[in-house]
Design an enzyme around this catalytic site. Structure first.
Site, PDB file in Angstrom:
ATOM      1  N   CYS A 120       0.429   4.934   6.793  1.00  0.00           N
ATOM      2  CA  CYS A 120      -0.168   4.895   8.249  1.00  0.00           C
ATOM      3  C   CYS A 120       0.823   4.072   9.191  1.00  0.00           C
ATOM      4  O   CYS A 120       1.132   3.005   8.842  1.00  0.00           O
ATOM      5  CB  CYS A 120      -1.481   3.760   8.115  1.00  0.00           C
ATOM      6  SG  CYS A 120      -2.589   4.393   6.842  1.00  0.00           S
ATOM      7  N   ARG A 134     -17.497  -3.037  18.459  1.00  0.00           N
ATOM      8  CA  ARG A 134     -16.640  -4.390  18.166  1.00  0.00           C
ATOM      9  C   ARG A 134     -15.381  -4.233  18.643  1.00  0.00           C
ATOM     10  O   ARG A 134     -14.476  -3.146  18.720  1.00  0.00           O
ATOM     11  CB  ARG A 134     -16.497  -4.462  16.473  1.00  0.00           C
ATOM     12  CG  ARG A 134     -16.680  -5.757  15.858  1.00  0.00           C
ATOM     13  CD  ARG A 134     -16.224  -5.606  14.317  1.00  0.00           C
ATOM     14  NE  ARG A 134     -17.267  -4.648  13.686  1.00  0.00           N
ATOM     15  CZ  ARG A 134     -18.617  -5.205  13.281  1.00  0.00           C
ATOM     16  NH1 ARG A 134     -18.926  -6.496  13.769  1.00  0.00           N
ATOM     17  NH2 ARG A 134     -19.458  -4.372  12.858  1.00  0.00           N
ATOM     18  N   CYS A 147     -16.047  -9.441   5.888  1.00  0.00           N
ATOM     19  CA  CYS A 147     -15.562  -8.031   5.584  1.00  0.00           C
ATOM     20  C   CYS A 147     -14.470  -8.575   4.872  1.00  0.00           C
ATOM     21  O   CYS A 147     -13.337  -9.062   5.261  1.00  0.00           O
ATOM     22  CB  CYS A 147     -15.166  -7.433   6.961  1.00  0.00           C
ATOM     23  SG  CYS A 147     -14.641  -5.851   6.511  1.00  0.00           S
ATOM     24  N   CYS A 191     -19.325  -6.945   4.098  1.00  0.00           N
ATOM     25  CA  CYS A 191     -18.691  -5.624   4.339  1.00  0.00           C
ATOM     26  C   CYS A 191     -17.309  -5.556   3.427  1.00  0.00           C
ATOM     27  O   CYS A 191     -16.843  -6.330   2.994  1.00  0.00           O
ATOM     28  CB  CYS A 191     -18.424  -5.602   5.664  1.00  0.00           C
ATOM     29  SG  CYS A 191     -17.430  -3.921   6.406  1.00  0.00           S
ATOM     30  N   CYS A 236       0.615   0.294  10.351  1.00  0.00           N
ATOM     31  CA  CYS A 236       0.152  -0.700   9.422  1.00  0.00           C
ATOM     32  C   CYS A 236       1.231  -1.467   8.717  1.00  0.00           C
ATOM     33  O   CYS A 236       2.248  -0.973   7.835  1.00  0.00           O
ATOM     34  CB  CYS A 236      -0.806  -0.119   8.361  1.00  0.00           C
ATOM     35  SG  CYS A 236      -1.605  -1.396   7.148  1.00  0.00           S
ATOM     36  N   CYS A 264       0.860  -1.376  -0.046  1.00  0.00           N
ATOM     37  CA  CYS A 264      -0.078  -0.071   0.112  1.00  0.00           C
ATOM     38  C   CYS A 264       0.730   1.226  -0.124  1.00  0.00           C
ATOM     39  O   CYS A 264       1.839   1.408   0.836  1.00  0.00           O
ATOM     40  CB  CYS A 264      -0.862  -0.095   1.218  1.00  0.00           C
ATOM     41  SG  CYS A 264      -1.832   1.444   1.238  1.00  0.00           S
TER      42      CYS A 264
END
Ligand code: SAM
Ligand code: DTB
Ligand code: SF4
Length: 328
Positions: free
Chosen positions: A59, A263, A99, A131, A62, A55
């Site tokens: 972040c 969650r 998801c 999702c 991550c 990616c």
């Protein structure tokens, strides 16, 4: 007592709740939880990384950011058949929400997106809530996902607006909020929450909860993640968040957004049964199940089975199913 849903919380009010004596906070969270939900029910969701690593974003937490050197192996978009197979397995082990996550900065209008739309169609036809979490979306892309049968979209705020550029510099808070608006406008259920343990201050935790709870409509689902520090990322040496910090976040989220599914997300693998029980008591009513989250470990299926038995919890039916039944 009847609690009203409010979208006009002030930071001071949230801070007062957040800082209540912990036993009173848990008690209040548990009380609101029982007013709006069946406290024995916990929604079980399964995650699948359909496109892993590489990616372009930065972040700091991550493991999938290309610029950090982690053990994550880059993998192009999985074939639809494999994804549907995994969704079927998740369904048969009791999950009602599936998801699919992709390590993209944003969705592009290309073949990969068309393939994701096909996967959404397939999973939706299996009767699960489907999702996706694919990064930023335009209003048109959100609409395409809705038309394919998407039930919910996950797009986390992650931290407060003030702390955001300490963690991510390749996009800003408004980019995040715009995608959430596009999702809401397309009538897709919003899943948005954050991570604690990024080195943020208490006021950042309160700030993020303030942004979520003053949205025109609260997110239907609010994931609370504890940082999973991954070697190779800038946050690899962050200290572990304590269960009390998770409990404060969960109970406050439950009290100020009573209808939301709260969650208990990343970080469960390092929590004991007793610690997780405290989180459910405080108002959490959903988990991710399966041995992996996206790229990091999660508790074993058998351990979760035992957890549910010990705590007398039962997996919640899909909202989608309940809605379809109401319509008959
Ligand atoms: N690329 C998309 C995005 O950023 O929205 C979707 C996938 S991204 C991995 C989904 C979420 O996972 C992030 O917003 C973050 O909240 C969470 N996450 C990622 N790495 C994490 C970690 N090490 N610990 C806890 N949560 C993490
Ligand atoms: C969320 O808030 N947590 C999940 C889901 N939404 C996509 C992801 C957690 C990822 C943890 C790090 C990993 O496994 O890669
Ligand atoms: Fe990319 Fe999402 Fe990871 Fe950020 S959180 S680096 S956008 S996959």
């Amino acid at each position: 007592m009847s609690t009203i849903i409010r979208n006009d919380w002030t930071r001071e009010e949230i801070s007062e709740i957040f800082n209540m004596p912990i036993m009173d906070l848990i008690y209040r969270g548990a009380t609101v939880h029982r007013e709006f939900h069946d406290a024995q029910e916990v929604q079980v969701c399964t995650l699948l990384s359909v496109k892993t690593g590489g990616c372009p974003e930065d972040c700091a937490y991550c493991p999938q950011a290309a610029r950090y050197h982690t053990d994550v192996k880059v993998h192009k978009l999985l074939p639809k058949e494999e994804v549907l197979q995994r969704a079927a397995e998740a369904k048969s082990s009791g999950s009602t929400r599936f998801c699919m996550g992709a390590a993209w900065r944003e969705v592009r209008d290309n073949r990969d997106f068309d393939n994701v739309l096909d996967m959404v169609k397939g999973v939706s036809q299996m009767g699960m809530e489907v999702c996706c979490t694919l990064g930023m979306l335009s209003p048109e892309q959100a609409k395409k996902l809705k038309d394919a049968g998407l039930y919910a979209y996950n797009h986390n705020l992650d931290t407060s607006e003030e702390h955001y550029d300490e963690i991510i510099t390749t996009r800003n808070y408004d980019d995040r909020l715009n995608t959430i608006d596009a999702v809401r406008d397309a009538k897709i259920s919003v899943c948005s929450g954050g991570i604690i343990g990024l080195g943020e201050k208490e006021e950042d935790r309160i700030g993020m909860l303030h942004t979520l709870s003053t949205m025109v409509e609260h997110p239907e689902s609010v994931p609370v993640n504890a940082l999973v520090p991954v070697p190779g990322t800038p946050l690899e040496d962050q200290p572990r968040v304590s269960v009390w910090e998770m409990v404060r976040m969960i109970a406050t989220a439950r009290i100020i957004m009573p209808k939301a599914m709260v969650r208990l997300s990343a970080g469960r693998v390092r929590m004991s049964e007793e610690e997780q029980a405290l989180c459910f008591m405080a108002g959490a009513n959903s988990i991710f199940a399966g041995e992996k989250l996206l790229t990091t470990p999660n508790p074993e299926v058998d351990a979760d089975k035992k957890l549910f038995q010990t705590l007398n919890l039962k997996p919640r039916k899909a909202f989608k199913e309940a809605k379809q039944k109401e319509m008959v």
